[in-house]
Motif scaffolding. Structure first.
Motif, mmCIF file in Angstrom:
data_model
loop_
_atom_site.group_PDB
_atom_site.id
_atom_site.type_symbol
_atom_site.label_atom_id
_atom_site.label_comp_id
_atom_site.label_asym_id
_atom_site.label_seq_id
_atom_site.Cartn_x
_atom_site.Cartn_y
_atom_site.Cartn_z
ATOM 1 N N LYS A 281 -48.235 13.772 25.793
ATOM 2 C CA LYS A 281 -49.096 13.108 24.819
ATOM 3 C C LYS A 281 -49.506 11.719 25.297
ATOM 4 O O LYS A 281 -50.682 11.330 25.207
ATOM 5 N N LEU A 282 -48.548 10.954 25.820
ATOM 6 C CA LEU A 282 -48.845 9.613 26.316
ATOM 7 C C LEU A 282 -49.870 9.656 27.452
ATOM 8 O O LEU A 282 -50.790 8.838 27.510
ATOM 9 N N ARG A 283 -49.691 10.619 28.361
ATOM 10 C CA ARG A 283 -50.636 10.764 29.476
ATOM 11 C C ARG A 283 -52.026 11.132 28.975
ATOM 12 O O ARG A 283 -53.040 10.608 29.453
ATOM 13 N N ARG A 284 -52.081 12.058 28.034
ATOM 14 C CA ARG A 284 -53.377 12.492 27.506
ATOM 15 C C ARG A 284 -54.086 11.339 26.816
ATOM 16 O O ARG A 284 -55.292 11.107 27.032
ATOM 17 N N LEU B 19 -54.690 15.516 34.061
ATOM 18 C CA LEU B 19 -54.386 14.143 33.660
ATOM 19 C C LEU B 19 -54.137 13.219 34.846
ATOM 20 O O LEU B 19 -53.826 12.042 34.658
ATOM 21 N N GLY B 20 -54.223 13.768 36.057
ATOM 22 C CA GLY B 20 -54.035 12.943 37.241
ATOM 23 C C GLY B 20 -52.661 12.301 37.305
ATOM 24 O O GLY B 20 -52.522 11.112 37.634
ATOM 25 N N ALA B 21 -51.632 13.076 37.005
ATOM 26 C CA ALA B 21 -50.272 12.535 36.942
ATOM 27 C C ALA B 21 -49.591 12.441 38.302
ATOM 28 O O ALA B 21 -48.449 11.972 38.396
ATOM 29 N N GLY B 22 -50.229 12.925 39.347
ATOM 30 C CA GLY B 22 -49.672 12.788 40.685
ATOM 31 C C GLY B 22 -48.364 13.520 40.911
ATOM 32 O O GLY B 22 -47.532 13.079 41.708
ATOM 33 N N GLY B 23 -48.176 14.616 40.200
ATOM 34 C CA GLY B 23 -46.968 15.418 40.392
ATOM 35 C C GLY B 23 -45.837 15.101 39.431
ATOM 36 O O GLY B 23 -44.830 15.818 39.396
#
Length: 293
Positions: free
Chosen positions: A42-45, A88-92
């Motif tokens: 949720k925070l990432r989104r 979300l482009g979280a890089g893994g």
């Protein structure tokens, strides 16, 4: 990259309706893991300014499911985390949570057992009713769960099969633990699931028996002096010299680590092994059974 419409509809049906992905409220560790993962999603989104509906469209799942996962009420599939990480482009970072999330699906008692097996350097296992879980072919596992009463739901069966399959990683460990199995003859002769499943199970035993660190012995039914009447025995030994053992017919079936109690179960297991066919004789026995099916 947009998800194909037909594939997306299939995912929506499977994720929305399929049982077995709910969080067990009695599993405190599992609840905490799923809640943490949901909060991170949720925070990432929100950090990238994406609405739940748009995010669901991007990953190929429904908005309702997005809210359930973010609220810690639903266990996300591995592919959901992979897509979320990409979108979300979280890089893994999100994809790296898959291992812990996958373990949540396993019942707590199975996780505890798998953890002990993963630490053991030596295991002695006697089974008198069913083929030991570590030796079971996947088809045989499913056949066993299908006849359990009261019956498991489809989702529960999938969870149990996944957990038991995951435990088989013990055969790939390095350094390899020493594994000794003694199987009652009757467990090999019971054609659970039908003839083809039975054949596959016998083939599985022969495959595992080829491993240098594995010993599989058969205890013939016509053995007159039987030291295994107390039921299943498991003895696990660890690198620091400690051990834990349990038997259905001793100490109320609970795991024991007291040296005096351990010696009793180790003695019983040793006597059972002495009564069984040798590993060479046992392999020949299983090969003959396979030829007869």
């Amino acid at each position: 990259m947009p998800v194909d419409g037909e594939v997306r509809r299939e995912r929506l049906r499977g994720e929305t309706d399929e049982p077995g992905w709910e969080v067990d409220p009695d599993d405190e560790w599992g609840v905490a893991v799923v809640a943490t993962v949901g909060r991170q999603l949720k925070l990432r989104r929100e950090a990238v300014g994406m609405r739940a509906a748009d995010f669901g469209e991007a990953v190929g799942y429904g908005e309702d499911l997005v809210y359930k996962i973010e609220g810690g009420r639903r266990i996300p599939r591995p592919e959901y985390l992979d897509r979320a990480d990409e979108v979300l482009g979280a890089g893994g970072l999100l994809a790296a949570m898959k291992e812990d999330v996958a373990r949540v699906r396993y019942p707590k008692r199975v996780r505890d057992l798998a953890q002990m097996e993963a630490q053991a350097v030596e295991m002695g296992l006697y089974s008198n009713h069913n083929i030991h879980g570590l030796l079971q072919a996947e088809e045989h596992m499913r056949a066993l769960f299908d006849v359990w009463l009261p019956g498991y739901s489809e989702g529960e069966t999938e969870r149990m099969v996944a957990a038991r399959m995951a435990r088989r990683s013990i055969f790939d460990r390095s350094p390899a633990p020493t594994l000794s199995f003694v199987q009652e003859e009757v467990t090999l002769r019971r054609p659970v699931g039908g003839r083809m499943v039975w054949r596959r199970q016998l083939e599985r035993l022969l495959e595992i028996g080829k491993l240098r660190n594995v010993s599989i012995q058969v205890l013939p039914t016509d053995c007159e002096e039987h030291f295994g009447t107390g039921g299943l025995i498991e003895v696990l030994k660890f690198p620091d010299g400690t051990a834990v053992a349990r038997s259905e017919g001793a100490f109320s079936g609970r795991p024991v680590s007291d040296p005096k109690q351990l010696r009793i179960l180790e003695l019983r297991y040793g006597m059972i092994r002495a009564q069984a066919l040798t590993t060479r004789e046992s392999r020949a026995f299983i090969e003959r059974m396979l030829g007869e099916t």
